[in-house]
Design a protein around this motif. Structure first.
Motif, PDB file in Angstrom:
ATOM      1  N   ALA A  80       0.836  -1.204   0.000  1.00  0.00           N
ATOM      2  CA  ALA A  80       0.000   0.000   0.000  1.00  0.00           C
ATOM      3  C   ALA A  80       0.871   1.254   0.000  1.00  0.00           C
ATOM      4  O   ALA A  80       0.499   2.283  -0.561  1.00  0.00           O
ATOM      5  N   MET A  81       2.077   1.155   0.584  1.00  0.00           N
ATOM      6  CA  MET A  81       2.894   2.369   0.693  1.00  0.00           C
ATOM      7  C   MET A  81       3.405   2.848  -0.666  1.00  0.00           C
ATOM      8  O   MET A  81       3.743   4.013  -0.810  1.00  0.00           O
ATOM      9  N   ILE A  82       3.457   1.947  -1.656  1.00  0.00           N
ATOM     10  CA  ILE A  82       3.846   2.370  -3.003  1.00  0.00           C
ATOM     11  C   ILE A  82       2.719   3.217  -3.600  1.00  0.00           C
ATOM     12  O   ILE A  82       2.936   4.293  -4.160  1.00  0.00           O
ATOM     13  N   GLY A 129       2.650   6.457  -1.822  1.00  0.00           N
ATOM     14  CA  GLY A 129       3.764   7.289  -2.234  1.00  0.00           C
ATOM     15  C   GLY A 129       3.466   8.000  -3.539  1.00  0.00           C
ATOM     16  O   GLY A 129       3.811   9.164  -3.726  1.00  0.00           O
ATOM     17  N   TYR A 188       1.875   4.195 -14.119  1.00  0.00           N
ATOM     18  CA  TYR A 188       3.304   4.236 -13.825  1.00  0.00           C
ATOM     19  C   TYR A 188       3.734   3.172 -12.811  1.00  0.00           C
ATOM     20  O   TYR A 188       4.892   2.816 -12.760  1.00  0.00           O
ATOM     21  N   HIS A 189       2.813   2.721 -11.977  1.00  0.00           N
ATOM     22  CA  HIS A 189       3.229   1.816 -10.913  1.00  0.00           C
ATOM     23  C   HIS A 189       2.478   0.491 -10.900  1.00  0.00           C
ATOM     24  O   HIS A 189       3.087  -0.553 -11.082  1.00  0.00           O
ATOM     25  N   PRO A 216       2.793  -1.770 -14.262  1.00  0.00           N
ATOM     26  CA  PRO A 216       4.150  -2.299 -14.464  1.00  0.00           C
ATOM     27  C   PRO A 216       4.596  -3.273 -13.369  1.00  0.00           C
ATOM     28  O   PRO A 216       5.195  -4.300 -13.673  1.00  0.00           O
ATOM     29  N   TYR A 217       4.300  -2.943 -12.111  1.00  0.00           N
ATOM     30  CA  TYR A 217       4.794  -3.826 -11.044  1.00  0.00           C
ATOM     31  C   TYR A 217       4.001  -5.132 -10.990  1.00  0.00           C
ATOM     32  O   TYR A 217       4.487  -6.142 -10.479  1.00  0.00           O
ATOM     33  N   ASN A 266      14.097  -6.442 -11.068  1.00  0.00           N
ATOM     34  CA  ASN A 266      14.196  -5.014 -10.794  1.00  0.00           C
ATOM     35  C   ASN A 266      13.114  -4.500  -9.857  1.00  0.00           C
ATOM     36  O   ASN A 266      13.059  -3.318  -9.575  1.00  0.00           O
ATOM     37  N   LYS A 268      11.819  -4.492  -6.315  1.00  0.00           N
ATOM     38  CA  LYS A 268      12.029  -4.829  -4.904  1.00  0.00           C
ATOM     39  C   LYS A 268      11.379  -3.738  -4.074  1.00  0.00           C
ATOM     40  O   LYS A 268      11.438  -2.576  -4.429  1.00  0.00           O
ATOM     41  N   TRP A 269      10.763  -4.119  -2.982  1.00  0.00           N
ATOM     42  CA  TRP A 269      10.171  -3.063  -2.144  1.00  0.00           C
ATOM     43  C   TRP A 269      11.132  -2.725  -1.023  1.00  0.00           C
ATOM     44  O   TRP A 269      11.658  -3.558  -0.367  1.00  0.00           O
ATOM     45  N   PHE A 308       7.115   9.363   4.364  1.00  0.00           N
ATOM     46  CA  PHE A 308       6.510   8.331   5.206  1.00  0.00           C
ATOM     47  C   PHE A 308       7.507   7.776   6.219  1.00  0.00           C
ATOM     48  O   PHE A 308       8.703   8.033   6.150  1.00  0.00           O
ATOM     49  N   ASN A 346       9.847   4.673   1.111  1.00  0.00           N
ATOM     50  CA  ASN A 346       9.082   3.926   0.102  1.00  0.00           C
ATOM     51  C   ASN A 346       9.408   4.380  -1.312  1.00  0.00           C
ATOM     52  O   ASN A 346       8.544   4.837  -2.044  1.00  0.00           O
ATOM     53  N   PHE A 371      10.030   4.142  -5.256  1.00  0.00           N
ATOM     54  CA  PHE A 371       9.455   3.274  -6.277  1.00  0.00           C
ATOM     55  C   PHE A 371      10.560   2.384  -6.844  1.00  0.00           C
ATOM     56  O   PHE A 371      11.706   2.816  -6.916  1.00  0.00           O
ATOM     57  N   LYS A 391      12.134   1.994  -9.311  1.00  0.00           N
ATOM     58  CA  LYS A 391      12.583   2.595 -10.573  1.00  0.00           C
ATOM     59  C   LYS A 391      13.928   3.246 -10.302  1.00  0.00           C
ATOM     60  O   LYS A 391      14.452   3.137  -9.191  1.00  0.00           O
ATOM     61  N   LEU A 449      18.983   1.661  -9.754  1.00  0.00           N
ATOM     62  CA  LEU A 449      17.721   1.431  -9.049  1.00  0.00           C
ATOM     63  C   LEU A 449      17.767   2.054  -7.662  1.00  0.00           C
ATOM     64  O   LEU A 449      18.768   1.942  -6.953  1.00  0.00           O
ATOM     65  N   ARG A 461      11.992  13.473  -3.554  1.00  0.00           N
ATOM     66  CA  ARG A 461      10.797  13.259  -4.372  1.00  0.00           C
ATOM     67  C   ARG A 461       9.708  14.247  -3.985  1.00  0.00           C
ATOM     68  O   ARG A 461       9.020  14.806  -4.836  1.00  0.00           O
TER      69      ARG A 461
END
Ligand SMILES: Nc1ncnc2c1ncn2[C@@H]1O[C@H](COP(=O)(O)OP(=O)(O)OP(=O)(O)O)[C@@H](O)[C@H]1O
Ligand SMILES: [Mg+2]
Lengths: 310, 261
Positions: A174-176, A179, A193-194, A197-198, A307, A309-310, B101, B105, B107, B109, B154, B170
């Motif tokens: 959820a934090m992605i 964000g 964008y997120h 793709p993820y 590519n 990873k959280w 946060f 967090n 992304f 990318k 990354l 960001r």
């Protein structure tokens, strides 16, 4: 309670370890059994069909003489049908999954839809065949064509793709999402964008598992009227037709066709035992196609997850 | 409120703010509090008292989940809009109020894309402009020197402290007027924490800051004003020195001196 002595502790551990070993052995046994069955099946087909593994087998049309019969129209048909299936099912399934996870309000309507998607996955494939015969073949007038077959199988695997998409989206923390929204993104920007793709590795895995299931389907394809004996290929775009004209870009989608499982079924139902060799060889080829698709799914997932990873 | 704050300019002000989570649980109770321009305001209080809930009201984060409900107002200056008004688009609010946060967090990318994201969302396509703003934001977050040669790497390859500074960059890239920090250092080691604290001190020249922290020393070090919350209520608000030296409320004193929380 008195504390255990060292000997007692060791006895307890030994008992635990024994169960450990037993369970491990049982697990290996079960796994070996499953693997054995599948390997035996594949080997059996490979050995039985071995004398047919020549280039001619792939380049010949079906024939009354077993030794000359090939699977050209069947494998081309299977690939084309899969292409139409993927083209129809992937955008629909992904869009539906994204909508359900990211946009849909949590109310009874959504609940009903969710339950029905689970139900759709359980509908026997022959029922899809009947539905498609009525709708695609007659109502829409697509005929007994690659297009009808592709759309039918697309319906069949749609729930698989929707479920895979939703699972993949749920695995994104959820934090992605927060964000992304926190810098002022809209929901669609966040999806584009997120989220999509993820979720892609998971979605692709679902797509390929769906296609692997679809490529082996026989019943719905027979229902909509695929031919069992066919000695020509669908017209390739922009090539000359026998009647002198030129094929359009999409003429092939309305062409009659056959697919691998129907070809196999056809051969096994012949009285001449020589055709059984053909059936085994074609079965092996079909199996190889499915395994290749699964391998592709694993490879793609590995490549894309590297590519993320959280 | 101390009288000697009269020369301060208001950036925002909560008025009669109540907040209810989905189940109807009231997490904020009649909060009234000013937030001053170009100052750092710290929110302290025991776990579960509603600090995050309060902070997340400022950028309408609660709107992402169904069933949450605000009452009252958060006035935002200089234009005196009510951030919580239903007719105000939460996206517009988030474009003006940035957030960092608790857990970094980034992304998955590149470093560059992480910082450029807010600009891309705003439709910026000019490469030169993006490059400039990314550099400026990374400098602002004291990260530029460490990453300038690896902008295409990354973001997940950065250390935790670098990731958190990347998240700050960001948020800075889009020039927010108010920056919210929710325990930004709780996942970091003391050195990374020190870097972030220094950064907060530096940043207040450009932006108003509201920061939640569990660390009393941190609140005392970085903030100009401090608010103590307890069970969803704002117990005490004042200049940080005064709150820490002679709190007016017994509960604040107990919390600060470690008798509670
Ligand atoms: N999503 C939610 N749904 C329902 N209740 C919630 C939710 N999030 C928080 N709460 C409740 O609201 C109250 C305030 O929580 P909040 O997260 O704002 O506390 P906090 O002061 O930030 O605590 P901490 O210092 O532990 O982060 C708590 O009682 C919590 O249980
Ligand atoms: Mg919190």
């Amino acid at each position: 309670m008195k504390p255990l002595t060292t000997e007692e502790i060791r006895a307890v551990i030994a008992r635990g370890k024994l169960k450990d070993t037993l369970f491990k052995a049982l697990g290996i046994l079960c796994l070996a059994f499953g693997l054995f069955v599948i390997v035996a099946l594949i080997l059996d087909m490979a050995i039985k069909g071995s004398e047919r593994f020549t280039l001619d087998f792939f380049l010949n049309f079906a024939s009354r003489r077993a030794a000359q019969a090939g699977i050209l129209s069947a494998w081309v048909g299977s690939l084309l049908v899969m292409f139409v299936t993927a083209l129809a099912a992937v955008p629909l399934g992904v869009a539906a999954g994204v909508y359900l996870e990211e946009y849909a309000p949590r109310n009874w309507m959504t609940q009903v839809i969710e339950i029905n998607i689970a139900n759709l996955a359980a509908v026997p494939s022959i029922v899809y065949g009947l539905l498609a015969l009525g709708i695609f073949v007659y109502q829409f007038g697509f005929g007994q064509s690659i297009l009808s077959a592709g759309l039918t199988l697309a319906l069949l695997i749609l729930p698989i793709i929707i479920v895979a998409t939703r699972e993949a989206i749920r695995a994104i923390p959820a934090m992605i999402r927060e964000g992304s929204m926190a810098v002022g993104a809209t929901r669609w920007q966040t999806c584009r964008y997120h989220i999509i793709p993820y979720a892609m590795p998971g979605i692709l895995t679902g797509v390929i598992i769906g296609l692997a299931r679809a490529i082996g389907e026989t019943a719905p394809i027979i229902t909509i009227g695929a031919l069992t004996f066919i000695a020509f290929l669908p017209p390739a775009p922009l090539t000359a037709l026998p009647d002198g004209g030129t094929a359009g870009l999409f003429d092939w989608v309305t062409a009659p066709f056959t697919v691998m499982p129907i070809q196999i079924f056809n051969w096994t139902s012949r009285p001449d035992p020589a055709f059984e060799i053909n059936a085994a060889a074609a079965g092996f080829v079909l199996m190889a196609m499915v395994l290749a698709m699964n391998a592709l799914a694993i490879w793609l997932r590995y490549r894309m997850r590297k590519n993320i990873k959280w | 409120m101390p009288n000697n704050t009269t020369q301060e300019r208001l950036k925002a002000e909560a008025r009669g703010l109540n907040f209810f989570y989905n189940g109807g649980i009231q997490a904020l109770k009649n909060i009234n509090m000013p937030i001053y321009d170009n100052r750092v305001t710290a929110l302290i209080g025991p776990s579960g008292c509603g600090k995050s809930t309060y902070l997340r009201s400022f950028n309408r984060m609660h709107d992402l989940y169904p069933g949450n409900r605000y009452e009252g107002e958060i006035r935002f200056y200089p234009d005196d809009t009510n951030l919580l008004a239903p007719e105000v688009d939460p996206i517009e609010v988030r474009m003006r109020v940035g957030m960092v946060f608790q857990k970094p967090n980034p992304f998955p990318k590149s470093i560059y894309e992480n910082v450029a994201y807010g600009l891309r969302v705003r439709g910026e396509r000019n490469r030169r402009m993006l490059d400039d703003k990314v550099e400026h934001a990374l400098r602002g977050a004291a990260l530029w020197d460490e990453v300038k040669d690896r902008l295409q790497d990354l973001a997940s390859n950065l250390s935790g402290g670098q990731q958190q500074r990347l998240c700050i960059a960001r948020a800075l890239a889009t020039d927010p007027e108010l920056l919210l920090f929710d325990e930004p250092t709780s996942a970091l080691d003391p050195i990374a924490t020190g870097a972030i604290e220094e950064l907060v001190h530096e940043l207040k020249k450009r932006v108003t800051i509201l920061i939640v922290t569990h660390n009393m020393q941190q609140a005392a070090r970085v903030s100009d004003y401090t608010a103590y919350m307890f069970l969803g209520e704002m117990i005490e608000f004042g200049k940080t020195d005064e709150i820490f030296i002679k709190p007016k409320d017994r509960r604040t004193e107990d919390y600060i001196t470690g008798r509670m929380g």
